[in-house]
Design a protein around this motif. Structure first.
Motif, short mmCIF file in Angstrom:
data_model
loop_
_atom_site.label_atom_id
_atom_site.label_comp_id
_atom_site.label_asym_id
_atom_site.label_seq_id
_atom_site.Cartn_x
_atom_site.Cartn_y
_atom_site.Cartn_z
N TYR A 296 31.50 -21.75 -39.38
CA TYR A 296 30.87 -22.18 -40.59
C TYR A 296 30.15 -20.84 -41.37
O TYR A 296 30.13 -20.83 -42.65
CB TYR A 296 30.04 -22.93 -40.41
CG TYR A 296 30.40 -24.69 -40.11
CD1 TYR A 296 31.30 -24.84 -41.21
CD2 TYR A 296 29.82 -25.40 -39.28
CE1 TYR A 296 31.79 -26.33 -40.92
CE2 TYR A 296 30.46 -26.63 -39.06
CZ TYR A 296 31.24 -27.17 -39.82
OH TYR A 296 32.08 -28.42 -39.84
N ALA A 297 29.50 -20.01 -40.71
CA ALA A 297 29.02 -18.70 -41.34
C ALA A 297 29.90 -17.73 -41.84
O ALA A 297 29.83 -17.46 -42.97
CB ALA A 297 28.14 -18.15 -40.15
N ASN A 298 31.16 -17.59 -41.06
CA ASN A 298 32.21 -16.78 -41.67
C ASN A 298 32.69 -17.30 -42.80
O ASN A 298 33.38 -16.71 -43.67
CB ASN A 298 33.17 -16.34 -40.49
CG ASN A 298 32.71 -15.28 -39.67
OD1 ASN A 298 32.00 -14.44 -40.02
ND2 ASN A 298 32.86 -15.56 -38.16
N GLY A 299 32.75 -18.79 -42.98
CA GLY A 299 33.34 -19.60 -44.05
C GLY A 299 32.58 -19.60 -45.36
O GLY A 299 32.91 -20.22 -46.32
N GLY A 300 31.39 -19.11 -45.16
CA GLY A 300 30.34 -18.58 -46.33
C GLY A 300 29.40 -19.83 -46.54
O GLY A 300 28.76 -19.95 -47.62
N ALA A 301 29.08 -20.52 -45.57
CA ALA A 301 27.98 -21.69 -45.30
C ALA A 301 26.56 -20.74 -45.66
O ALA A 301 26.40 -19.85 -45.17
CB ALA A 301 27.91 -22.32 -44.21
N GLN A 302 25.76 -21.16 -46.80
CA GLN A 302 24.64 -20.67 -47.16
C GLN A 302 23.44 -21.23 -46.41
O GLN A 302 22.31 -20.48 -45.94
CB GLN A 302 24.27 -20.70 -48.53
CG GLN A 302 25.37 -20.28 -49.52
CD GLN A 302 25.22 -20.63 -50.90
OE1 GLN A 302 25.96 -21.40 -51.25
NE2 GLN A 302 24.51 -19.92 -51.54
N LEU A 303 23.76 -22.44 -45.79
CA LEU A 303 22.76 -23.16 -45.13
C LEU A 303 23.49 -23.82 -43.80
O LEU A 303 24.34 -24.69 -43.97
CB LEU A 303 21.73 -24.12 -45.73
CG LEU A 303 20.99 -25.00 -45.04
CD1 LEU A 303 19.83 -24.46 -44.24
CD2 LEU A 303 20.18 -26.17 -46.01
N ILE A 304 22.94 -23.74 -42.66
CA ILE A 304 23.57 -24.23 -41.52
C ILE A 304 22.54 -25.06 -40.65
O ILE A 304 21.48 -24.83 -40.25
CB ILE A 304 24.15 -23.52 -40.45
CG1 ILE A 304 25.39 -22.51 -41.04
CG2 ILE A 304 24.65 -23.97 -39.25
CD1 ILE A 304 26.12 -21.50 -40.25
N VAL A 305 22.77 -26.63 -40.54
CA VAL A 305 22.10 -27.45 -40.00
C VAL A 305 22.46 -27.94 -38.62
O VAL A 305 23.85 -27.97 -38.42
CB VAL A 305 21.55 -28.51 -40.98
CG1 VAL A 305 20.65 -29.72 -40.22
CG2 VAL A 305 21.07 -28.09 -42.08
N GLY A 306 21.51 -28.20 -37.54
CA GLY A 306 22.19 -28.67 -36.38
C GLY A 306 20.98 -28.98 -35.37
O GLY A 306 19.67 -28.79 -35.70
N GLU A 307 21.32 -29.00 -34.10
CA GLU A 307 20.44 -29.32 -33.00
C GLU A 307 20.77 -28.38 -31.81
O GLU A 307 21.51 -28.23 -31.43
CB GLU A 307 20.18 -30.51 -32.63
CG GLU A 307 21.19 -31.02 -31.67
CD GLU A 307 22.55 -31.55 -32.41
OE1 GLU A 307 23.39 -32.45 -31.73
OE2 GLU A 307 22.82 -31.32 -33.29
N ALA A 308 19.55 -27.46 -31.64
CA ALA A 308 19.89 -26.21 -30.67
C ALA A 308 19.21 -26.63 -29.32
O ALA A 308 19.00 -25.49 -28.62
CB ALA A 308 19.37 -25.15 -31.19
#
Length: 334
Positions: free
Chosen positions: A84-96
């Motif tokens: 997702y980061a390499n695909g250009g996502a400016q904001l990534i949401v999730g549970e860590a």
């Protein structure tokens, strides 16, 4: 030529004004950002459903382009975040929660990408913000209702894992119950899974066999057992009363919209400073609430409802603070 130049100047001025005022199709298109989410459980799991709902709402408003993946294994979580980061996502949401090290590592490798992750840890500068379902306030109120409706003075509680995010809700619930009935006793079990309804149901049935007549459903499966045995239940995070109209009395609701909307605004403004988003889940910020009593509005004694509403008003006004207790809750001594 002079007339033409004046026309061009006016046209440019009008375009600039339209952008400043947010004219449809101009500023709106430019404001749309790319958001991605990685979830380790299904979309319908209560906790994740709140994130997904808030992000889908932002997508429906045209504010974001949204991509997401459910049921990501812990071993595969880092790969998905990197994609997702390499695909250009400016904001990534999730549970860590189970993948802290991997998630924070990816955030370090992509310092210009904003991360908003459910986490028991602290924010990590410059771009790793944390949040959780900081809904201990309505949990306290549901505890008051639970104790007031219990006839055996025994309440069963089934949780996923004994982490701070779960513990503080259970402890707040127990405190609310003790306010109404100090004699209330509790049976507490953790199933060590975020999504295993059969296991949660089995644990609940055992508590019912031991006399519990009100069950705290921190996980899916608890309400099924309560319904099957004709007992009462308290919901958590999402309102499932429509599916259990004769079982679920009250629910501590979580709304992720305040957190998601703030994160989107920060990214649009070019701000990446890591924050703790917990305050956005407080009742005063509309991040949590006590669900409408619905089918139990006439079943719960008016005197009890009045006590709950009075306490709710004190929480909203700041006159009463629900204690944040992250310690693992224990069953009452036998």
């Amino acid at each position: 030529m002079k007339v033409r130049r004046q026309a061009i100047v006016r046209s440019l001025a009008l375009s600039a004004a339209a952008l400043a005022l947010g004219a449809p199709g101009l500023a709106f298109a430019q404001a749309k950002i790319k958001v991605a989410a990685a979830y380790t459980v299904p979309y319908e799991q209560a906790w994740v459903s709140r994130l997904h709902k808030a992000l889908k709402a932002a997508e429906a408003r045209g504010e974001i382009e949204y991509k997401s993946t459910e049921n990501v294994t812990n071993a595969d979580y880092e790969r998905v975040l990197r994609e997702y980061a390499n695909g250009g996502a400016q904001l990534i949401v999730g549970e860590a929660f189970a993948v802290e090290t991997a998630s924070r590592k990816v955030a370090k490798d992509f310092p210009k990408t904003a991360f908003l992750m459910g986490s028991s840890g602290k924010p990590q500068q410059p771009n790793f913000s944390v949040f959780d379902n900081y809904i201990q306030e309505p949990a306290y109120l549901t505890g008051m209702i639970a104790a007031g409706m219990s006839k055996t003075h025994k309440i069963g509680m089934v949780g996923g894992f004994p982490i701070p995010e779960v513990n503080r809700l259970m402890n707040a619930f127990m405190a609310g119950a003790r306010e109404i009935d100090p004699k209330t006793t509790f049976s507490v079990t953790f199933i060590n899974s975020w999504f295993d309804p059969p296991k949660a149901k089995e644990a609940t049935l055992a508590m019912i066999d031991q006399g519990a007549d009100v069950l705290y459903a921190e996980r899916f499966g608890v309400s099924d057992a309560a319904k099957e045995r004709g007992k009462l239940a308290i919901g958590n995070v999402i309102d499932n009363q429509p599916q259990y109209p004769d079982t679920i009395m009250a629910t501590a609701l979580w709304a992720m919209e305040p957190s998601i909307d703030h994160a989107i605004a920060q990214v649009k403004a070019g701000k990446l400073e890591a924050e703790d988003y917990a305050p956005y889940s407080l009742m005063k910020n509309k991040g949590s609430s006590l669900a409408p009593l619905g089918t139990f509005e006439k079943k719960i004694p008016a005197e009890l409802v009045a006590k709950v509403k009075a306490r709710e008003a004190e929480i909203l006004s700041g006159k009463f603070a629900v204690k944040v207790d992250n310690n693992t809750p224990k069953s009452s001594p036998k």
